[in-house]
Every structure is written in structure tokens, then in C-alpha cells.
Design an enzyme around this catalytic site. Structure first.
Site, PDB file in Angstrom:
ATOM      1  N   ASN A   8      40.168 -63.946 -15.848  1.00 29.55           N
ATOM      2  CA  ASN A   8      39.655 -65.284 -15.562  1.00 29.55           C
ATOM      3  C   ASN A   8      38.774 -65.250 -14.314  1.00 29.55           C
ATOM      4  O   ASN A   8      39.044 -64.503 -13.358  1.00 29.55           O
ATOM      5  CB  ASN A   8      40.774 -66.334 -15.450  1.00 29.55           C
TER       6      ASN A   8
ATOM      7  N   GLU B 235      37.020 -67.953 -11.774  1.00 27.13           N
ATOM      8  CA  GLU B 235      36.980 -69.365 -11.386  1.00 27.13           C
ATOM      9  C   GLU B 235      35.742 -69.673 -10.550  1.00 27.13           C
ATOM     10  O   GLU B 235      34.972 -68.783 -10.176  1.00 27.13           O
ATOM     11  CB  GLU B 235      38.274 -69.727 -10.648  1.00 27.13           C
ATOM     12  N   ASN B 236      35.563 -70.968 -10.296  1.00 28.74           N
ATOM     13  CA  ASN B 236      34.387 -71.427  -9.554  1.00 28.74           C
ATOM     14  C   ASN B 236      34.798 -72.617  -8.706  1.00 28.74           C
ATOM     15  O   ASN B 236      35.681 -73.392  -9.110  1.00 28.74           O
ATOM     16  CB  ASN B 236      33.298 -71.830 -10.569  1.00 28.74           C
TER      17      ASN B 236
ATOM     18  N   TYR C  90      35.371 -76.582 -10.284  1.00 26.84           N
ATOM     19  CA  TYR C  90      36.514 -76.123 -11.079  1.00 26.84           C
ATOM     20  C   TYR C  90      36.283 -75.997 -12.594  1.00 26.84           C
ATOM     21  O   TYR C  90      36.691 -75.013 -13.197  1.00 26.84           O
ATOM     22  CB  TYR C  90      37.725 -77.034 -10.847  1.00 26.84           C
TER      23      TYR C  90
ATOM     24  N   GLU D  73      40.413 -64.579 -21.777  1.00 28.56           N
ATOM     25  CA  GLU D  73      40.119 -64.294 -23.184  1.00 28.56           C
ATOM     26  C   GLU D  73      38.620 -64.410 -23.450  1.00 28.56           C
ATOM     27  O   GLU D  73      38.020 -63.590 -24.142  1.00 28.56           O
ATOM     28  CB  GLU D  73      40.853 -65.294 -24.089  1.00 28.56           C
TER      29      GLU D  73
END
Ligand code: THU
Length: 128
Positions: free
Chosen positions: A46, A48-49, A52, A59
Site C-alpha cells: 500500500n 498512501e498520500n 488520504y 493488491e
């Protein structure tokens, strides 16, 4: 030719991949590996930023990477994930046509098909 990795080995690879997640906001590291029919293992984490909703799940990074390398839906046998796949990722797992999904959920290891994870799903046949 060596034997393909077992589901347990794929989960261990997903665990190792999760250490490379970029999840500073949730603190929840996820790893996903997909096994292609040609024996390749493609890993995702994953990412993230600070904005959000722009974060992407492990996946999706795994499958996007695989598709960018030339793989297509139907080219995969197993997806192994360190967490239970979210609703959106269940749709991706269905689209990519994996045979089975192996994931951790609490203390358990669960194995399900994409159809079991997402019954009566929306797919290309609904577009006809
Ligand atoms: N996450 C995934 O990577 N895959 C899933 O199927 C469930 C959720 C990530 C998204 C977010 O970065 C973090 O886990 C917390 O929701």
C-alpha cells in the site's frame, strides 16, 4: 524447473513485502503478492498520500505493476495478502481472475475464490 511456491510461502513473501509499504498515515502496512502462471511472483504494497483518498492498496499496486509488465487477467493463479481485501480490491481480484485468494484475517489464514469474496459481482458481462 522448480516447484511453484506454496500458499504459505506466498504469504511469507507478502509479509516481507509489507515491510516496504508506505503507510505513514494509517500505520497499517499491507503486502500482496500475486503468482503468475509462468511462475513469476509480483509484489505490491500500500502506498498512501497526504491527500488520504489518493492512497492505493497493496493488491492494486501488485496488479497494476503486473499489467504494466505485460500480464493480463487470467494470467494469475494466487493472490496472497497480509490483510483481508477491502471491497474495492475484491473487485480487482475478480477482474484479474485469480483462482484463489489467501489472506490473513485476525489470527486466521483464509482461502477463498474471488466469487466467494464478491458474489453477484459487476463484471464485463454486465456491460453487454
Ligand atoms: N489496505 C490495503 O492495502 N489493502 C486492503 O485490501 C485493505 C486496506 C490499506 C489501505 C490503507 O493504506 C491501509 O490499508 C489502511 O486502510
Amino acid at each position: 524447473m522448480s516447484a511453484p511456491p506454496t500458499d504459505a510461502e506466498l504469504l511469507e513473501l507478502a509479509d516481507a513485502a509489507a515491510a516496504r509499504a508506505y503507510a505513514p498515515y494509517s500505520g497499517f502496512d499491507v503486502g500482496c503478492v500475486v503468482l503468475a502462471r509462468d511462475g513469476r511472483v509480483i509484489e505490491g504494497v500500500n502506498v498512501e498520500n497526504a491527500a488520504y483518498p489518493l492512497g492505493v492498496c497493496a493488491e492494486r499496486t501488485a496488479f497494476a505493476r503486473a499489467v504494466a509488465e505485460g500480464y493480463r487477467p487470467g494470467d494469475f493463479t494466487v493472490a496472497a495478502i497480509t490483510a483481508s481485501p477491502c471491497g474495492g480490491c475484491r473487485q480487482w481480484l475478480h477482474e484479474m481472475g485469480v483462482e484463489r485468494v489467501v489472506f490473513r484475517n485476525g489470527g486466521r489464514v483464509v482461502t477463498m475464490t474471488p466469487d466467494e469474496l464478491l458474489p453477484e459481482s459487476f463484471d464485463s458481462s454486465n456491460l453487454a
